[in-house]
Write a protein that holds these residues in place. Structure first.
Motif, PDB file in Angstrom:
ATOM      1  N   TRP A 253      31.263  42.236  51.203  1.00  0.00           N
ATOM      2  CA  TRP A 253      32.561  41.804  50.643  1.00  0.00           C
ATOM      3  C   TRP A 253      32.346  41.017  49.354  1.00  0.00           C
ATOM      4  O   TRP A 253      31.649  40.012  49.338  1.00  0.00           O
ATOM      5  N   SER A 254      32.948  41.526  48.294  1.00  0.00           N
ATOM      6  CA  SER A 254      32.854  40.870  46.996  1.00  0.00           C
ATOM      7  C   SER A 254      34.281  40.568  46.564  1.00  0.00           C
ATOM      8  O   SER A 254      35.012  41.439  46.107  1.00  0.00           O
ATOM      9  N   ARG A 255      34.686  39.329  46.751  1.00  0.00           N
ATOM     10  CA  ARG A 255      36.094  38.978  46.571  1.00  0.00           C
ATOM     11  C   ARG A 255      36.452  38.723  45.109  1.00  0.00           C
ATOM     12  O   ARG A 255      35.699  38.083  44.376  1.00  0.00           O
TER      13      ARG A 255
ATOM     14  N   LYS B 225      38.751  36.683  42.514  1.00  0.00           N
ATOM     15  CA  LYS B 225      39.459  35.402  42.562  1.00  0.00           C
ATOM     16  C   LYS B 225      40.939  35.560  42.222  1.00  0.00           C
ATOM     17  O   LYS B 225      41.728  34.623  42.368  1.00  0.00           O
TER      18      LYS B 225
ATOM     19  N   GLN C 120      43.897  38.623  50.270  1.00  0.00           N
ATOM     20  CA  GLN C 120      42.689  38.679  49.446  1.00  0.00           C
ATOM     21  C   GLN C 120      42.439  40.119  49.027  1.00  0.00           C
ATOM     22  O   GLN C 120      42.731  41.053  49.779  1.00  0.00           O
TER      23      GLN C 120
ATOM     24  N   GLY D   2      39.251  42.618  46.929  1.00  0.00           N
ATOM     25  CA  GLY D   2      37.877  42.632  46.445  1.00  0.00           C
ATOM     26  C   GLY D   2      37.286  44.017  46.649  1.00  0.00           C
ATOM     27  O   GLY D   2      38.009  45.018  46.620  1.00  0.00           O
TER      28      GLY D   2
ATOM     29  N   ARG E 216      41.904  42.123  52.300  1.00  0.00           N
ATOM     30  CA  ARG E 216      41.459  41.434  53.512  1.00  0.00           C
ATOM     31  C   ARG E 216      42.504  40.414  53.948  1.00  0.00           C
ATOM     32  O   ARG E 216      43.105  39.732  53.108  1.00  0.00           O
TER      33      ARG E 216
ATOM     34  N   SER F 206      40.822  44.303  57.430  1.00  0.00           N
ATOM     35  CA  SER F 206      40.526  44.729  56.057  1.00  0.00           C
ATOM     36  C   SER F 206      40.930  46.190  55.925  1.00  0.00           C
ATOM     37  O   SER F 206      40.933  46.940  56.906  1.00  0.00           O
TER      38      SER F 206
END
Lengths: 315, 315
Positions: free
Chosen positions: A148-150, A152, A160, A162, A171, A178
């Protein structure tokens, strides 16, 4: 058969909007100020190392070969839709789609393919594939969502957003779920009113503004990584929902194959940029705030569906 | 010449994703619960009155007639770009674009037209149009922005979003500015690096995921209200930025005309839904939270670029 054009793939990601022919001028990295100017996306990609990229897994890669000779490369998403992806592998392995057609092209929405036969009794056999699958609208996640690479950035549709495994995703930590977000090029499994009425035979691909209202309402199975232009330019159908009114308007498919089922010499040798690296984070920031001379007002924001996902031919 | 197809225009706005042929099944308004079920978009449109619609003003309407016979109808935005719109009216009146070409088609981004001649000395004369215009990236607004119909939904790119004069727009109350948002079908004036380097001769139209990073970086002049499919399906250019590499790949335009310059019998008789009415608010809510049986999880949100802007042939 190879239609790989890395020069185009990268050029397509450059979004300047100049008057021809100045638009083609390369960006020069002038450094006037004491602080170094942030790198452009192209500079970031040029500086990438082998470990910033990953090979497409032949077991998760589909080739959709249109009868007219163009190839669309699709990456499947087994983490999110294991039952559908397994069925799609079976359908491809047994040549289910060979000779079937693209039946729908609705402007600013989707292109869809499958069996156009209206009489269920006359439809093509699905062989050993399963006729019934569970709905896989969202995935249950644990506290840690692998890879998981969120982003900002805020998102109106989800708590969320990402990337997971190179797919744009959302997510909901409170509900522990997710799902893949409906961005341009994302592929899902068409269904009827019942949530579990899709089996992967009928697939659609997003060709317009991200229809995020579909998120968590349908099973997403993958996304196009190369050749999107062969689907997005299919003339629009004039029937309801963009279905073609005449059989001759349908676009025939020669075959859909799992890359693993294709001789190595006939495979595309593609790499996609990893989305779980510092280099990818830098690329996102370069797109969130454009710093090249053309832009006067950096946006300070990026939408999950505006993040480019570079692809290249492996060296 | 008329290409008006109201049945298609409305059908295109129905976004169900069913398996063929069940996808074409009409929505039935079943009322099970004591509270009446919210109306679908189609039901709302069916119940609209004449005052919910407005005629396109011939003085603000362009017809882009492709050489192959298809017509694209464009509404200009004089409130936001008065200098560019005035110049575009002059260019159309003096037949500037006749015989010029669409020169660029970049997948998931824009289609662009103008004079493909690279040698500035050989380019077509712009007649009495102005060679130099001010940048019109955003509009200064007073406390009241006429016709402003704000969406309650959050937006990552701007403090507020909504509609003005039927155009998707954003607003920054603190700085007293407003601008048209780069949604699918929005048209802008290509420019070089200098902010004031556009004069309206070179126009682009958004054909992919909303490139909102262009907002406040370029002058928006209008949007397509009908015929978008003739531009969005133009084969993609294989040169840098999607420019066509060979002259024969360019798509010729027969003419671009202001509707007011066209005999009445040759005009499209179109109405677009007003965006400053209670009926429009109800339509937005019907799209923000889909209530038909197909949807299982209403989104509770809508993006400014996902709001449909219905068009119909006037009775």
């Amino acid at each position: 058969m190879t239609l790989t054009r890395p020069a185009l793939s990268l050029a397509c990601l450059i979004f300047a909007l100049g008057v021809l022919p100045a638009a083609g001028a390369p960006h020069t990295a002038k450094v006037h100020a004491p602080a170094p100017k942030p790198r452009t996306m192209q500079e970031i990609l040029d500086a990438s190392s082998a470990s910033d990229w990953r090979h497409l897994d032949p077991g998760n890669t589909l080739y959709l070969d249109l009868a007219e000779g163009h190839r669309v490369v699709i990456e499947l998403a087994p983490r999110y839709a294991p039952a559908h992806v397994a069925n799609i592998r079976t359908l491809a392995h047994e040549h289910y789609w060979d000779g079937l057609t693209v039946n729908r092209s609705q402007d600013n929405f989707v292109v869809q393919w499958g069996d156009a036969e209206e009489d269920a009794a006359k439809r093509k056999s699905i062989g050993t594939a399963k006729a019934k699958l569970p709905a896989e609208f969202e995935m249950r996640t644990k506290a840690a969502l692998p890879g998981w690479s969120r982003l900002k950035d805020s998102d109106g549709w989800a708590p969320q957003v990402g990337f997971v495994d190179g797919f744009p995703a959302a997510r909901d930590p409170r509900h522990g779920t997710s799902w893949i977000t409906h961005c341009y090029g994302v592929i899902g499994a068409g269904r009827d009113a019942a949530p579990d009425s899709s089996n992967g035979t009928e697939l659609y691909i997003v060709t317009g503004q991200s229809p995020r209202q579909l998120d968590r309402n349908i099973t997403v199975v993958g996304r196009v990584v190369q050749g999107m232009e062969w689907l997005s330019t299919i003339p629009r159908g004039t029937g309801a929902l963009g279905f073609f009114e005449k059989p001759e308007q349908r676009v025939p498919m020669r075959a859909i194959r799992l890359a693993a089922d294709v001789p190595v010499a006939e495979r595309e040798n593609l790499e996609v940029l990893r989305t779980d690296t510092p280099l990818f984070d830098e690329l996102v920031e370069a797109r969130r705030n454009r710093r090249d001379d053309w832009y006067k007002a950096p946006a300070g924001h990026i939408d999950i569906c505006n993040v480019p996902l570079p692809v290249r031919t492996a060296k």
